[in-house]
Write a protein that holds these residues in place. Structure first.
Motif, PDB file in Angstrom:
ATOM      1  N   ALA A   9       0.829  -1.212   0.000  1.00  0.00           N
ATOM      2  CA  ALA A   9       0.000   0.000   0.000  1.00  0.00           C
ATOM      3  C   ALA A   9       0.866   1.266   0.000  1.00  0.00           C
ATOM      4  N   THR A  10       0.632   2.177   0.935  1.00  0.00           N
ATOM      5  CA  THR A  10       1.365   3.449   0.925  1.00  0.00           C
ATOM      6  C   THR A  10       2.854   3.259   1.178  1.00  0.00           C
ATOM      7  N   PHE A  11       3.234   2.197   1.887  1.00  0.00           N
ATOM      8  CA  PHE A  11       4.665   1.945   2.091  1.00  0.00           C
ATOM      9  C   PHE A  11       5.334   1.612   0.755  1.00  0.00           C
ATOM     10  N   HIS A  12       4.638   0.898  -0.102  1.00  0.00           N
ATOM     11  CA  HIS A  12       5.133   0.611  -1.450  1.00  0.00           C
ATOM     12  C   HIS A  12       5.328   1.916  -2.210  1.00  0.00           C
ATOM     13  N   ASP A  13       4.368   2.828  -2.095  1.00  0.00           N
ATOM     14  CA  ASP A  13       4.461   4.126  -2.773  1.00  0.00           C
ATOM     15  C   ASP A  13       5.671   4.929  -2.296  1.00  0.00           C
ATOM     16  N   ILE A  14       5.956   4.878  -1.022  1.00  0.00           N
ATOM     17  CA  ILE A  14       7.074   5.626  -0.456  1.00  0.00           C
ATOM     18  C   ILE A  14       8.408   5.108  -0.988  1.00  0.00           C
ATOM     19  N   VAL A  15       8.575   3.796  -0.991  1.00  0.00           N
ATOM     20  CA  VAL A  15       9.847   3.194  -1.390  1.00  0.00           C
ATOM     21  C   VAL A  15       9.978   3.115  -2.910  1.00  0.00           C
ATOM     22  N   GLY A  16       8.849   2.926  -3.589  1.00  0.00           N
ATOM     23  CA  GLY A  16       8.866   2.874  -5.045  1.00  0.00           C
ATOM     24  C   GLY A  16       9.077   1.484  -5.630  1.00  0.00           C
ATOM     25  N   VAL A  17       9.189   0.484  -4.772  1.00  0.00           N
ATOM     26  CA  VAL A  17       9.309  -0.908  -5.210  1.00  0.00           C
ATOM     27  C   VAL A  17       8.478  -1.782  -4.279  1.00  0.00           C
ATOM     28  N   SER A  18       8.141  -2.969  -4.750  1.00  0.00           N
ATOM     29  CA  SER A  18       7.345  -3.858  -3.905  1.00  0.00           C
ATOM     30  C   SER A  18       8.206  -4.682  -2.950  1.00  0.00           C
ATOM     31  N   GLU A  19       9.489  -4.866  -3.299  1.00  0.00           N
ATOM     32  CA  GLU A  19      10.364  -5.599  -2.383  1.00  0.00           C
ATOM     33  C   GLU A  19      11.822  -5.225  -2.590  1.00  0.00           C
ATOM     34  N   LEU A  20      12.577  -5.397  -1.509  1.00  0.00           N
ATOM     35  CA  LEU A  20      14.021  -5.151  -1.511  1.00  0.00           C
ATOM     36  C   LEU A  20      14.730  -6.332  -0.871  1.00  0.00           C
ATOM     37  N   LYS A  21      15.911  -6.635  -1.350  1.00  0.00           N
ATOM     38  CA  LYS A  21      16.814  -7.554  -0.655  1.00  0.00           C
ATOM     39  C   LYS A  21      17.726  -6.677   0.180  1.00  0.00           C
ATOM     40  N   MET A  22      17.890  -7.013   1.443  1.00  0.00           N
ATOM     41  CA  MET A  22      18.731  -6.204   2.323  1.00  0.00           C
ATOM     42  C   MET A  22      19.690  -7.109   3.084  1.00  0.00           C
ATOM     43  N   ASN A  23      20.883  -6.596   3.289  1.00  0.00           N
ATOM     44  CA  ASN A  23      21.860  -7.274   4.136  1.00  0.00           C
ATOM     45  C   ASN A  23      21.777  -6.662   5.523  1.00  0.00           C
ATOM     46  N   MET A  24      21.606  -7.517   6.506  1.00  0.00           N
ATOM     47  CA  MET A  24      21.506  -7.077   7.894  1.00  0.00           C
ATOM     48  C   MET A  24      22.572  -7.812   8.706  1.00  0.00           C
ATOM     49  N   ALA A  25      22.967  -7.192   9.788  1.00  0.00           N
ATOM     50  CA  ALA A  25      23.943  -7.818  10.694  1.00  0.00           C
ATOM     51  C   ALA A  25      23.319  -9.033  11.374  1.00  0.00           C
ATOM     52  N   ASP A  26      24.153  -9.991  11.729  1.00  0.00           N
ATOM     53  CA  ASP A  26      23.673 -11.122  12.508  1.00  0.00           C
ATOM     54  C   ASP A  26      23.054 -10.590  13.796  1.00  0.00           C
ATOM     55  N   ALA A  27      21.998 -11.230  14.249  1.00  0.00           N
ATOM     56  CA  ALA A  27      21.276 -10.860  15.467  1.00  0.00           C
ATOM     57  C   ALA A  27      20.505  -9.547  15.335  1.00  0.00           C
ATOM     58  N   ALA A  28      20.338  -9.024  14.128  1.00  0.00           N
ATOM     59  CA  ALA A  28      19.527  -7.816  13.933  1.00  0.00           C
ATOM     60  C   ALA A  28      18.067  -8.148  14.241  1.00  0.00           C
ATOM     61  N   THR A  29      17.350  -7.146  14.712  1.00  0.00           N
ATOM     62  CA  THR A  29      15.939  -7.318  15.058  1.00  0.00           C
ATOM     63  C   THR A  29      15.052  -6.566  14.065  1.00  0.00           C
ATOM     64  N   VAL A  30      13.764  -6.789  14.177  1.00  0.00           N
ATOM     65  CA  VAL A  30      12.805  -6.030  13.374  1.00  0.00           C
ATOM     66  C   VAL A  30      12.990  -4.541  13.649  1.00  0.00           C
ATOM     67  N   GLY A  31      13.215  -4.171  14.892  1.00  0.00           N
ATOM     68  CA  GLY A  31      13.454  -2.767  15.248  1.00  0.00           C
ATOM     69  C   GLY A  31      14.664  -2.193  14.541  1.00  0.00           C
ATOM     70  N   ASP A  32      15.726  -2.984  14.428  1.00  0.00           N
ATOM     71  CA  ASP A  32      16.924  -2.543  13.705  1.00  0.00           C
ATOM     72  C   ASP A  32      16.605  -2.310  12.228  1.00  0.00           C
ATOM     73  N   LEU A  33      15.835  -3.216  11.646  1.00  0.00           N
ATOM     74  CA  LEU A  33      15.440  -3.071  10.251  1.00  0.00           C
ATOM     75  C   LEU A  33      14.619  -1.806  10.046  1.00  0.00           C
ATOM     76  N   ILE A  34      13.654  -1.574  10.919  1.00  0.00           N
ATOM     77  CA  ILE A  34      12.809  -0.384  10.807  1.00  0.00           C
ATOM     78  C   ILE A  34      13.646   0.880  10.931  1.00  0.00           C
TER      79      ILE A  34
END
Length: 82
Positions: A9-34
């Motif tokens: 929905a609107t989050f798609h509009d903000i980013v401009g794509v429907s999905e991204l591949k992201m590299n995150m650190a080991d032990a990262a949390t949802v909060g870290d991603l946000i």
């Protein structure tokens, strides 16, 4: 670790794509991603942290949930209806 982030929905509009591949650190949390997404896309202006719903592998998740390699994280804006 690599994860997939899906935007709806609107989050798609903000980013401009429907999905991204992201590299995150080991032990990262949802909060870290946000926090990272809100830094990368300032237009979110706290909407992900305050309002967004999060699912990991099709199950709702809390901000403290630790991410695992190959997780699929879906981000949804609040919805209403009548």
């Amino acid at each position: 670790m690599t994860i997939t982030v899906k935007f709806f929905a609107t989050f798609h509009d903000i980013v401009g794509v429907s999905e991204l591949k992201m590299n995150m650190a080991d032990a990262a949390t949802v909060g870290d991603l946000i926090a990272r997404l809100e830094q990368q896309y300032p237009v979110f202006e706290g909407k992900l942290d305050k309002l967004g719903l999060v699912a990991i592998n099709e199950k709702y998740a809390h901000r403290r949930k630790e991410l695992q390699p190959n997780d699929v994280v879906a981000l949804f804006p609040p919805v209403s209806g009548g």
